[in-house]
Design a protein around this motif. Structure first.
Motif, PDB file in Angstrom:
ATOM      1  N   ILE A 107       0.851  -1.203   0.000  1.00 35.60           N
ATOM      2  CA  ILE A 107       0.000   0.000   0.000  1.00 35.60           C
ATOM      3  C   ILE A 107       0.886   1.253   0.000  1.00 35.60           C
ATOM      4  O   ILE A 107       0.629   2.193  -0.746  1.00 35.60           O
ATOM      5  N   GLY A 108       1.899   1.264   0.842  1.00 36.14           N
ATOM      6  CA  GLY A 108       2.920   2.316   0.778  1.00 36.14           C
ATOM      7  C   GLY A 108       2.520   3.694   1.259  1.00 36.14           C
ATOM      8  O   GLY A 108       3.236   4.661   1.005  1.00 36.14           O
ATOM      9  N   GLU A 109       1.385   3.833   1.917  1.00 30.85           N
ATOM     10  CA  GLU A 109       0.959   5.127   2.461  1.00 30.85           C
ATOM     11  C   GLU A 109      -0.082   4.858   3.560  1.00 30.85           C
ATOM     12  O   GLU A 109      -0.633   3.752   3.618  1.00 30.85           O
ATOM     13  N   PRO A 110      -0.365   5.843   4.417  1.00 34.27           N
ATOM     14  CA  PRO A 110      -1.378   5.625   5.464  1.00 34.27           C
ATOM     15  C   PRO A 110      -2.721   5.230   4.841  1.00 34.27           C
ATOM     16  O   PRO A 110      -3.112   5.771   3.808  1.00 34.27           O
ATOM     17  N   TYR A 111      -3.394   4.282   5.472  1.00 34.88           N
ATOM     18  CA  TYR A 111      -4.663   3.799   4.916  1.00 34.88           C
ATOM     19  C   TYR A 111      -5.644   3.431   6.022  1.00 34.88           C
ATOM     20  O   TYR A 111      -5.277   3.351   7.196  1.00 34.88           O
ATOM     21  N   ILE A 112      -6.896   3.235   5.591  1.00 32.72           N
ATOM     22  CA  ILE A 112      -7.915   2.707   6.499  1.00 32.72           C
ATOM     23  C   ILE A 112      -8.485   1.456   5.855  1.00 32.72           C
ATOM     24  O   ILE A 112      -8.362   1.269   4.640  1.00 32.72           O
ATOM     25  N   VAL A 113      -9.094   0.591   6.670  1.00 35.14           N
ATOM     26  CA  VAL A 113      -9.721  -0.618   6.135  1.00 35.14           C
ATOM     27  C   VAL A 113     -11.237  -0.452   6.211  1.00 35.14           C
ATOM     28  O   VAL A 113     -11.757   0.006   7.231  1.00 35.14           O
ATOM     29  N   ILE A 114     -11.915  -0.794   5.127  1.00 37.67           N
ATOM     30  CA  ILE A 114     -13.386  -0.858   5.144  1.00 37.67           C
ATOM     31  C   ILE A 114     -13.752  -2.181   4.486  1.00 37.67           C
ATOM     32  O   ILE A 114     -13.317  -2.452   3.357  1.00 37.67           O
ATOM     33  N   ALA A 115     -14.513  -3.032   5.175  1.00 39.54           N
ATOM     34  CA  ALA A 115     -14.772  -4.357   4.598  1.00 39.54           C
ATOM     35  C   ALA A 115     -15.997  -5.031   5.198  1.00 39.54           C
ATOM     36  O   ALA A 115     -16.341  -4.804   6.359  1.00 39.54           O
ATOM     37  N   ASN A 116     -16.608  -5.850   4.363  1.00 37.61           N
ATOM     38  CA  ASN A 116     -17.595  -6.832   4.818  1.00 37.61           C
ATOM     39  C   ASN A 116     -16.778  -8.123   4.901  1.00 37.61           C
ATOM     40  O   ASN A 116     -16.606  -8.821   3.910  1.00 37.61           O
ATOM     41  N   LEU A 117     -16.219  -8.380   6.089  1.00 40.45           N
ATOM     42  CA  LEU A 117     -15.188  -9.421   6.213  1.00 40.45           C
ATOM     43  C   LEU A 117     -15.718 -10.836   6.032  1.00 40.45           C
ATOM     44  O   LEU A 117     -16.834 -11.143   6.455  1.00 40.45           O
ATOM     45  N   PRO A 118     -14.880 -11.705   5.420  1.00 42.51           N
ATOM     46  CA  PRO A 118     -15.219 -13.131   5.433  1.00 42.51           C
ATOM     47  C   PRO A 118     -15.135 -13.623   6.888  1.00 42.51           C
ATOM     48  O   PRO A 118     -14.100 -13.457   7.536  1.00 42.51           O
ATOM     49  N   TYR A 119     -16.249 -14.150   7.420  1.00 45.15           N
ATOM     50  CA  TYR A 119     -16.341 -14.379   8.861  1.00 45.15           C
ATOM     51  C   TYR A 119     -15.351 -15.401   9.404  1.00 45.15           C
ATOM     52  O   TYR A 119     -14.974 -15.337  10.557  1.00 45.15           O
ATOM     53  N   TYR A 120     -14.902 -16.338   8.543  1.00 41.96           N
ATOM     54  CA  TYR A 120     -14.059 -17.411   9.078  1.00 41.96           C
ATOM     55  C   TYR A 120     -12.652 -16.907   9.448  1.00 41.96           C
ATOM     56  O   TYR A 120     -11.908 -17.629  10.115  1.00 41.96           O
ATOM     57  N   ILE A 121     -12.303 -15.682   9.029  1.00 43.00           N
ATOM     58  CA  ILE A 121     -10.981 -15.145   9.395  1.00 43.00           C
ATOM     59  C   ILE A 121     -11.071 -13.731   9.989  1.00 43.00           C
ATOM     60  O   ILE A 121     -10.109 -12.965   9.924  1.00 43.00           O
ATOM     61  N   THR A 122     -12.230 -13.417  10.580  1.00 45.32           N
ATOM     62  CA  THR A 122     -12.433 -12.074  11.136  1.00 45.32           C
ATOM     63  C   THR A 122     -11.343 -11.701  12.144  1.00 45.32           C
ATOM     64  O   THR A 122     -10.708 -10.642  12.033  1.00 45.32           O
ATOM     65  N   THR A 123     -11.138 -12.563  13.150  1.00 45.31           N
ATOM     66  CA  THR A 123     -10.238 -12.190  14.249  1.00 45.31           C
ATOM     67  C   THR A 123      -8.792 -12.040  13.778  1.00 45.31           C
ATOM     68  O   THR A 123      -8.165 -11.017  14.063  1.00 45.31           O
ATOM     69  N   PRO A 124      -8.222 -13.018  13.038  1.00 40.15           N
ATOM     70  CA  PRO A 124      -6.847 -12.803  12.569  1.00 40.15           C
ATOM     71  C   PRO A 124      -6.688 -11.587  11.662  1.00 40.15           C
ATOM     72  O   PRO A 124      -5.664 -10.911  11.702  1.00 40.15           O
TER      73      PRO A 124
END
Ligand code: SAM
Length: 268
Positions: A107-124
């Motif tokens: 990514i190489g610059e400050p970023y934010i995450v926005i996602a409808n996460l796949p539930y099986y890997i939410t915590t990691p």
């Protein structure tokens, strides 16, 4: 509004439950997620582009969108739904396999995450982004019970997940999203949460492991859990006394700030 169901069917797409594929098509809800996440003018990372519905809501507002999707059968769909956006980069990597340093480098610059996460890997995934040097906030859809655990400050829901998130971020639930708002419909409701990084705070591997050790067996005392993890009992007792805590205290009775303090004292 793009007719996502029609585009998916045209490309003979088959949903894969194993990849946590529960898509959202409602433009009102998608816009709400993008706005709540702070997409306007930002560099955004999305995990799991799916049919590109949330990606479009983000891309309309963001300076740049880096979207990860591991199911390559979705790529022809994404060509169609995201083709018009010049600010979108699509990656087929599994973020968890890449690791946080490589993701930050890509990514190489400050970023934010926005996602409808796949539930099986939410915590990691959440934990990975809380370890990033560049990620300032994570706004994501997670199962409602996971949202409750992340935001809990005491009671039955408070545990290792709450403490590791709250050590480095301020979590809040933005809204509940009912199961019928997804296609296909999952078994449980979800919640949109936003985690804002506390300035300068990063979840180190050491702190993450320490918090897990503290809560390893919820009914055991903190001293028992930490000695089982190989830490000297006298050292733990001294640190607890410095914090004004009794030798029989359990991890769930200590707030996150005190657990962070305890880790610092034990490292001295
Ligand atoms: N963003 C879309 C939406 O809101 O409709 C799709 C969300 S769906 C809950 C999660 C997506 O993540 C799926 O498309 C799935 O294929 C993808 N996915 C699953 N595991 C992944 C991983 N390790 N890395 C990237 N994407 C993944």
């Amino acid at each position: 509004m793009a007719d996502y169901a029609e585009i998916l069917s045209k490309h003979k797409f088959k949903f894969k439950k194993s990849l946590g594929q529960n898509f959202i098509y409602d433009d009102g809800l998608l816009d709400e997620i993008a706005v709540a996440g702070g997409a306007d003018g930002a560099c955004v990372v999305e995990i799991g582009a799916g049919a590109g519905s949330l990606s479009r809501a983000i891309a309309k507002r963001a300076k740049r969108l880096c979207a990860f999707e591991i199911d390559e059968t979705l790529f022809p769909v994404l060509d169609e739904t995201l083709g018009e956006f010049e600010n979108v980069q699509l990656f087929s990597n599994n973020v968890l396999e890449l690791g946080v340093e490589t993701v930050d480098m890509l990514i190489g610059e400050p970023y934010i995450v926005i996602a409808n996460l796949p539930y099986y890997i939410t915590t990691p995934l959440i934990s990975l982004f809380l370890k990033s040097e560049l990620c300032g906030a994570v706004t994501c859809l997670v199962q409602k019970e996971v949202a409750d655990r992340i935001c809990a400050t005491d009671g039955g829901d408070y545990g290792a997940l709450s403490a590791s998130v709250q050590a480095v971020a301020d979590p809040q639930t933005v809204r509940v999203v009912k199961s019928w708002e997804f296609d296909p419909m999952p078994e449980v409701d979800s919640a949109l949460i936003r985690l804002d990084r506390i300035t300068g705070a990063t979840l180190s591997d050491e702190l993450d492991t320490f918090i897990k050790q503290c809560f390893a067996q919820k009914r055991k005392t903190l001293v028992n859990n930490l000695t089982a993890a190989g830490i000297n009992k006298d050292v733990i007792l001294r640190a607890l006394s410095e914090l004004g805590e009794s030798a029989t205290v359990r991890a769930e009775q200590l707030g996150t700030a005190k657990l962070v303090e305890l880790e610092k004292l034990l490292k001295k």
